[in-house]
Structure formats: structure tokens, C-alpha cells
Enzyme design. Structure first.
Site, PDB file in Angstrom:
ATOM      1  N   THR A 354       0.908  -1.233  -0.020  1.00 27.42           N
ATOM      2  CA  THR A 354      -0.083  -0.074  -0.064  1.00 27.42           C
ATOM      3  C   THR A 354       0.875   1.068  -0.123  1.00 27.42           C
ATOM      4  O   THR A 354       1.952   1.130   0.435  1.00 27.42           O
ATOM      5  CB  THR A 354      -0.941   0.041   1.165  1.00 27.42           C
ATOM      6  OG1 THR A 354      -1.633  -1.070   1.135  1.00 27.42           O
ATOM      7  CG2 THR A 354      -1.892   1.232   1.291  1.00 27.42           C
ATOM      8  N   GLY A 436       0.419  -1.218   5.234  1.00 28.17           N
ATOM      9  CA  GLY A 436       1.084  -2.389   5.312  1.00 28.17           C
ATOM     10  C   GLY A 436       0.066  -3.556   5.785  1.00 28.17           C
ATOM     11  O   GLY A 436       0.066  -3.944   6.782  1.00 28.17           O
ATOM     12  N   GLY A 437      -1.010  -3.859   5.014  1.00 30.27           N
ATOM     13  CA  GLY A 437      -1.760  -4.938   5.078  1.00 30.27           C
ATOM     14  C   GLY A 437      -2.369  -4.783   6.663  1.00 30.27           C
ATOM     15  O   GLY A 437      -2.884  -3.738   6.941  1.00 30.27           O
TER      16      GLY A 437
END
Length: 534
Positions: A354, A436-437
Site C-alpha cells: 500500500t 502495510g496490510g
């Protein structure tokens, strides 16, 4: 000359008054700054930066991904209004659990591709809060796509990792990815120059049509044709039917401040549940005190258990946001925390890719913006002749019968990307985010605590070592925490892994605004980015 720095560098916060952009790639930050200097709004700068990042950091986002934004519109009295933009796409009309048979949702290929929402999000944000012509905002991105640019160190590292991973993919649908992102003679190393004429032409069509042609024009037809030829589910009808949604942000109170997130289908609710739990606990005063870290970790576990149980597209399933943030529910969760690490009996977080950016203009307007292709470059599918790398967001659906996040046509999946915003007594403090997820809500909690309990400036709040929950009782900490923290957390029942690689702990950006109108920015030291301001 090696462009990578072998030594740990110290950054200081950036202070300015005219305008500010913070993001993970320096040239993208400069693109946003250029727009601010030209008289653009914070929204204009966010769009320009986001468009540039599709070129400058394609390892984490692209034209074929989704986006979310929290937008602060200042008023003459010093307060303002916060609105949310959900620019995520839904599953194609023909993508059903039955169509997958007994198989699982794959990571790569056409099957996990949902409708890309980012481009329409740019256009809708501009229509509401833009000042400059839309085409002008995309000019920097078009320039870099056509003329090329040298890869920055972290982008090069993730690019090389993706090339190794995608080398294992077979099938004609992946050939265009290698043609576009690994052309003959190109090796993704720091300083290597990459360009994409296809990407530039697609951005020009988007610029000229204010995004409309991506959903009902040449690009849409190219996506439809490629999907049909490969047996994919995404169609021209799916693209034409797509709309963004302006939503009311949700919030939780912590240490006298309000922390705001996008409501589901995003996972910002996870951070708010954890902060609500922590707001009623007596945390030890030291930022790195093992007891304080333990309580934070236990709170995030409980929050994720709720998130995995309930977060889904509210247009298709009931998501009881008010109940999950109620004092009664928070007290129930708080009572489950003891001095020993517990197994929350919920799936552990995964990974993703992202970009996050924050912008502010001199009139007090601010934007918290996040954009993603989900897992790195995404699905591995690039639409021939367009340069468009499509995301694989559909991989985050579940196929479990009866689950709120079960795959269904026209349904948005549980979404990992979450922009954050902080206010105090009705006035903007500013935008923040940690990409980050599934690290994102964990990062939001840590940045908020670093700021409000640790009283750290934005750069220090970002630089501080981080932890993350992985699964069960397993956690990971950065090596900066030191031996004492590892030892004490282990004594409390945590299985602790010490990680020397910072990439898995997310990448943050912050812009705070003081009551006097001074902007203070911090940019992730674990990435290539910077704060650009004037």
C-alpha cells in the site's frame, strides 16, 4: 556510487506554514508540493501525489487499485468538517462462490480482481474539493511515466522481490507484467531508470476525461477484452456500474482526542476498538515498558477477533459498529485482559502492499489518503497496451458459508487500507496513516499512543520501534526494543520474534497542525519518502 545508505539515519520533523505533503517516495512528494505552490488545495495535492505514486511506486499501488480518504474542510472559525471517501470496488457480477467450485480464491490471475476504484476516487475528490484543473494534477505522473525516473532504494528492493515471486507464475495472462515491469535490459536496482509509455497514455486519457474513460472508454474496453480472453470475471458492465461513496467517518475517544477512521468495509474499526479498550486501562508511563506493550498487544488481539467476525460491506451485511464501540462491549473486552498472553482464537493477520500520503494546504484543509494494489503489484495481471496493473483485492473475501465477508457479486471485500485522522475539541490535529496490510490498525494504535502518551513529535512517533501481532501468542518486535522488553514479554507468555528488517512493520506519514497554524510533518524512515513543504 551505491545509492543505499548502510548506516542508520536520523530524521527531524519538518515545520512549515504554506503547505505540506508527506509520502513514501520523494518525487511523489515533490509532485504534490508543486500543485500546492500552484495554488492547489490539499485535495488537489493528494490526487497529484496519488497519481504520481502509481508510476513512482508501482510495487505497492497502481491505476488498477482502490483508495480511501478522510478529508478535512476548514472553515473561517478555525474548525471544520471531516468527510470520508470510500473508493473501493466490488466483486464482478459473475464472480460467485459457485463459480469458483470447490477451489479457493487464488492470489494471482484474473479471479481475485475486483473493480478498481482509485481513479473514480480521484475524480470524486476533485469534484468536491479541487481547485486546479484535473488534467494539471496528473501532469507530473504523466511526465515520469513517459520520461522515466531512477528507482529509489526501497522501491527497487520490493520490485526485485516481486520479480522473483512472479517468476513462478505461469500462464499467458502474466506475460504483460514482465513486458511492462521487467522489460529487456532492465534490472530493478537503485538508480535503474524505468518508464512506461502505455502508462503515460492511459493517464492522459484519464486526465482528459476526469477519470470517466477508465470506466466507460478505451481503457474500460481494453480491460473487458483482456478479461474475456483470459476467462476472467471482470466486465465492461462492472466497470460502468462502479461508483465511489461519501461516508460518515467513525471515531473513538482517546486521551482527550478523537481518532477517526473510515467505516467498514475498511478495517479502521479494529484500531478504534483497541484504542477504546486502552483508554480505560492504566498503562505504565514508559513508552517501551513491557507491561504497556503487553496491554497494547492484548487489546489489538481482541479488536482483530471482532474485526474478523464482523467487518464486511455494510450494503450486504449488518456491521454493528455502534455496539462494537459501546462502553458496555469495551468493558467486556477489557475484562478479558490478564497478565498473561492469550490466544484470541482468530486468524492471524496477513500481508499486503500500500501507499499512504498526507497533505495540508495553507488554508487549514487536510487530506489523509491511502491507495493500494493489495499484495505488492497485485494480481500479476497487466492489461495489454494500458500499463494498468490490476489489484487482487478479492483475495480478502472468505468463502465460509454464512460469514458477513463471504464473496458475493457486487459486494466489496473486507479492506485492509485505512487512512487515519485526529481532532481535538472539534479542531483538526491532522492526518496520519501506517500502510502495510493488517499491520495498519496496529500501526495506528502505536502512532496514537506515541503521540498522546509519549508526547513524541511526528517524526519521533514514526521512528519509534514497533511491534506486531502475528497469530495466537506470537508477536514480532523490532530489534530496537532491546533485550529487556523481549525477556519480559516472553515471561508474560508471548512468543517473541526479533526482526531486523523494518519493512514488515509498515510505513507511516503524519502531518499535525498546531493551533497557530504551523504544520509539523514526519515521514517513514523505513521507506524512501520525505516531507515536502513550503
Amino acid at each position: 556510487m551505491n545509492p543505499e545508505n548502510p548506516y542508520k539515519s536520523t530524521r527531524q520533523p519538518v515545520l512549515a506554514r504554506g503547505g505540506m505533503v508527506a509520502t513514501s517516495q520523494p518525487l511523489a512528494a515533490q509532485a504534490g508540493l508543486f500543485i500546492l505552490r500552484e495554488g492547489g488545495s490539499a485535495a488537489d495535492a493528494a490526487i497529484a501525489t496519488a497519481a504520481a505514486l502509481t508510476v513512482l511506486e508501482p510495487t505497492s499501488n497502481g491505476i488498477g487499485g482502490d483508495a480511501f480518504a478522510l478529508c478535512w474542510q476548514a472553515d473561517a472559525k478555525g474548525s471544520g468538517e471531516l468527510t470520508g471517501l470510500n473508493a473501493s470496488g466490488a466483486a464482478p457480477a459473475q464472480l460467485t462462490p459457485e463459480a469458483l467450485g470447490s477451489g479457493q480464491m487464488p492470489r494471482h490471475g484474473w479471479t481475485p480482481v475486483t473493480v478498481p476504484g482509485a481513479v473514480r476516487g480521484w475524480a470524486d475528490l476533485h469534484a468536491r474539493q479541487g481547485k486546479l484543473p484535473f488534467a494539471k494534477l496528473l501532469a507530473p505522473a504523466i511526465h515520469y511515466a513517459r520520461q522515466g525516473y531512477p528507482l529509489s532504494p526501497e522501491v527497487a528492493r520490493h520490485w526485485a522481490r516481486a520479480a522473483r515471486s512472479y517468476a513462478a507464475l505461469s500462464g499467458p495472462e502474466f506475460a504483460e507484467w514482465f513486458k511492462v515491469f521487467m522489460p529487456a535490459g532492465f534490472t530493478p536496482t537503485p538508480g535503474a531508470v524505468w518508464a512506461s509509455e502505455d502508462h503515460a497514455r492511459t493517464l492522459e486519457r484519464i486526465a482528459d476525461s476526469q477519470g470517466a474513460e477508465f470506466y466507460d472508454g478505451e481503457t474500460a474496453r481494453a480491460i473487458h477484452t483482456a478479461s474475456r480472453q483470459a476467462g476472467g470475471f471482470l466486465s465492461a458492465d462492472d466497470l460502468a456500474a462502479h461508483t465511489s461513496e461519501w461516508v460518515t467517518p467513525i471515531s473513538a475517544h482517546y486521551q482527550g482526542h478523537d481518532i477517526w477512521e473510515i467505516p467498514p468495509n475498511g478495517q479502521g474499526l479494529t484500531a478504534l476498538i483497541a484504542l477504546s479498550i486502552l483508554n480505560g486501562l492504566e498503562l505504565p508511563p514508559g513508552r517501551d515498558d513491557p507491561r504497556s506493550l503487553h496491554l497494547q498487544i492484548e487489546a489489538i488481539k481482541l479488536a482483530f477477533a471482532d474485526a474478523h467476525r464482523y467487518i464486511a460491506d455494510p450494503r450486504h451485511a449488518e456491521v454493528p459498529v455502534e455496539r462494537l464501540l459501546s462502553s458496555a462491549h469495551t468493558e467486556e473486552l477489557r475484562a478479558l485482559i490478564s497478565n498473561t498472553a492469550r490466544d484470541p482464537q482468530t486468524p492471524g493477520p496477513g500481508s499486503g502492499g500500500t501507499v499512504y500520503l498526507a497533505t495540508a494546504d495553507g488554508q487549514g484543509n487536510m487530506v489523509s489518503f491511502i491507495q493500494s494494489n493489495y499484495m505488492g503489484f497485485g494480481s500479476g495481471v497487466v492489461v495489454p497496451g494500458t500499463g494498468v496493473a490490476l489489484h487482487n483485492r478479492g483475495h480478502n473475501f472468505t468463502l465460509e458459508s454464512g460469514h458477513p465477508n463471504r464473496l458475493a457479486p457486487g459486494k466489496r471485500p473486507y479492506h485492509t487500507i485505512i487512512p487515519g485522522f485526529m481532532t481535538h475539541q472539534g479542531r483538526a490535529v491532522g492526518p496520519f496513516g501506517v500502510m502495510g496490510g493488517f499491520m495498519q490498525p496496529q500501526g495506528h494504535v502505536q502512532v496514537v499512543l506515541n503521540t498522546l502518551r509519549g508526547h513524541l513529535n511526528p517524526q519521533a512517533a514514526i521512528d519509534a520501534p514497533r511491534w506486531q501481532w502475528l497469530s495466537g501468542q506470537e508477536i514480532e518486535v523490532e530489534y530496537d526494543f532491546g533485550e529487556r522488553a523481549v525477556r519480559e514479554l516472553s515471561r508474560m507468555g508471548h512468543t517473541v520474534r526479533v526482526q531486523t528488517e523494518g519493512a514488515s512493520f509498515g510505513r507511516a506519514q503524519i502531518i499535525w497542525r498546531t493551533p497557530e497554524g504551523v504544520l509539523i510533518g514526519g515521514s517513514e524512515s523505513r521507506a524512501d519518502g520525505q516531507v515536502a513543504a513550503f
